[in-house]
Design an enzyme around this catalytic site. Structure first.
Site, PDB file in Angstrom:
ATOM      1  N   ALA B 140       0.827  -1.198   0.000  1.00  0.00           N
ATOM      2  CA  ALA B 140       0.000   0.000   0.000  1.00  0.00           C
ATOM      3  C   ALA B 140       0.866   1.254   0.000  1.00  0.00           C
ATOM      4  O   ALA B 140       1.897   1.312   0.668  1.00  0.00           O
ATOM      5  CB  ALA B 140      -0.912   0.005   1.215  1.00  0.00           C
ATOM      6  N   CYS B 141       0.414   2.230  -0.768  1.00  0.00           N
ATOM      7  CA  CYS B 141       1.146   3.489  -0.875  1.00  0.00           C
ATOM      8  C   CYS B 141       1.350   4.131   0.486  1.00  0.00           C
ATOM      9  O   CYS B 141       2.385   4.731   0.756  1.00  0.00           O
ATOM     10  CB  CYS B 141       0.367   4.433  -1.787  1.00  0.00           C
ATOM     11  SG  CYS B 141       0.902   6.136  -1.746  1.00  0.00           S
TER      12      CYS B 141
END
Lengths: 129, 256
Positions: B140-141
């Site tokens: 996830a960013c």
């Protein structure tokens, strides 16, 4: 202080050109300064062997720290070899930009274009070091 | 630098990416600078341009959840776009300089807007990246802040990514209003560590709206660029309609 080997030629966009044993083929990558500015390289998208490029055409992209930047061909020519080691270990560009982190080898169309590239002193001045 | 603000609502992931790409093309072609605020309708997962999505994410799981999905033209990792204000800045590179300088300059403006709303927003310090093994624990960013990103209470509240094309750059990103990035974990093929995101609702202890954040950014953008002005009323973006074909094509979305 970034390394700018005196025997290489450079572009203002931070690619370098290194001669090979074959006078008509050069090795292309990005400079030590460029890899330092980009940070941790996570992906390099390179062309296929046989692809042809005009001078300063984008020949690929490089991703570091969530930013994708274009890579420009310093000279017109045809790709003869691609550094496939970058697929599994793109950080070679950070660790050894002028050696194992090279990107493409290019059979150049016009050797005269080499004269338009920057020498190491000019490039060092360009990057303000 | 004279900025043009573009207002758009009700666009899908592919339409939004096409419009951002068009703004980048325009910035490169004309030297103009643009910024816009938007949201994804419907909510959407976006992959980073070079993410190995086929290896990381399960298309069947995405289909089961009924999520829209798109691949961005910019780098970085996956984001779930739901309760957020999405921003995009397209400008000549010379407006911001180096990659690091541009992240910092754009994030400083956004952090100022969040501060105006009462959030203790700070920029993450520039520092060496964590070891590769640690970076890959989560896809996830929002899992890991990079130098110059906006943090609240030490956790990432804005996730951004950039692409440079010729002499222009596009930076866009998500300012989290509420919710979580759990969808990214839910569609990941391998279990990943919890994402370390922060939302403005959690930080401020009250519900915060898209409009509040948008107004704060518009006000701050003007304040921090006193020599520039926004065009009002806004002229048509461009004579050329954005092409969404690239961003609706599964061959692009699942190219890796």
């Amino acid at each position: 202080m970034s390394k700018t080997p005196p025997d290489l030629r450079y572009t203002e966009e931070h690619e370098y050109v290194k001669e090979t044993d074959d006078k008509s083929v050069v090795q292309v990558g990005i400079t030590d300064y460029a890899q330092g500015e980009l940070g941790d390289v996570v992906y390099v998208d390179l062309p296929k062997v046989g692809a042809t490029f005009a001078r300063m055409d984008a020949f690929g992209t490089i991703e570091a720290v969530k930013a994708v930047s274009e890579l420009f061909s310093p000279l017109a020519g045809t790709v003869t070899e691609v550094n496939t080691a970058l697929e599994s270990d793109p950080a070679l560009v950070n660790r050894d930009p002028y050696g194992e982190g090279w990107m493409i080898r290019l059979r150049i169309k016009s050797p005269k274009e080499l004269d338009d590239l920057l020498g190491s002193e000019e490039y060092t001045k360009h990057i303000g070091e | 630098m004279r900025w043009r603000q573009i207002e758009t609502t009700g666009l899908s992931g592919a339409e939004n990416m096409a419009l951002d790409q068009t703004l980048l093309d325009e910035a490169e072609r004309t030297g103009q600078a643009f910024w816009r605020l938007y949201r994804f309708e419907p909510s959407c997962i976006s992959f980073g341009r070079n993410e190995p999505a086929r290896e990381r994410y399960d298309p069947d799981a995405i289909a089961q959840l009924g999520c829209d999905v798109v691949r961005r033209p910019t780098g970085g990792r996956a984001v779930w776009h739901e309760h957020e204000v999405t921003y995009a800045v397209a400008a000549p590179v010379q407006a911001f300089g180096s990659l690091r300088d541009s992240y910092r300059a754009i994030h400083e403006r956004l952090a100022a807007a969040l501060q105006a709303l009462g959030a203790d927003a700070k920029l993450a310090p520039d520092r060496p990246p964590p070891p590769a093994a640690a970076r890959h624990q989560s896809h996830a960013c929002f899992a890991a802040p990079a130098g110059g990103e906006v943090l609240v209470q030490g956790r990432k509240v804005i996730g951004s990514a950039q692409v440079r094309q010729g002499k222009a750059l596009l930076q866009h990103g998500s300012i989290l209003l509420a919710g979580s990035q759990d969808v990214i974990r839910a569609v990941s093929r391998q279990p990943s560590a919890a994402s370390g995101e922060m939302t403005l609702t959690a930080a401020l202890g009250r519900r915060i709206t898209f409009e509040e954040v948008a107004e704060a950014i518009a006000a701050t953008w003007d304040d921090t660029l006193p020599s520039t002005a926004l065009d009002r009323p806004r002229p048509p973006l461009t004579d050329r309609p954005p092409s969404i074909a690239r961003f609706t094509d599964p061959a692009w979305t699942w190219r890796r």
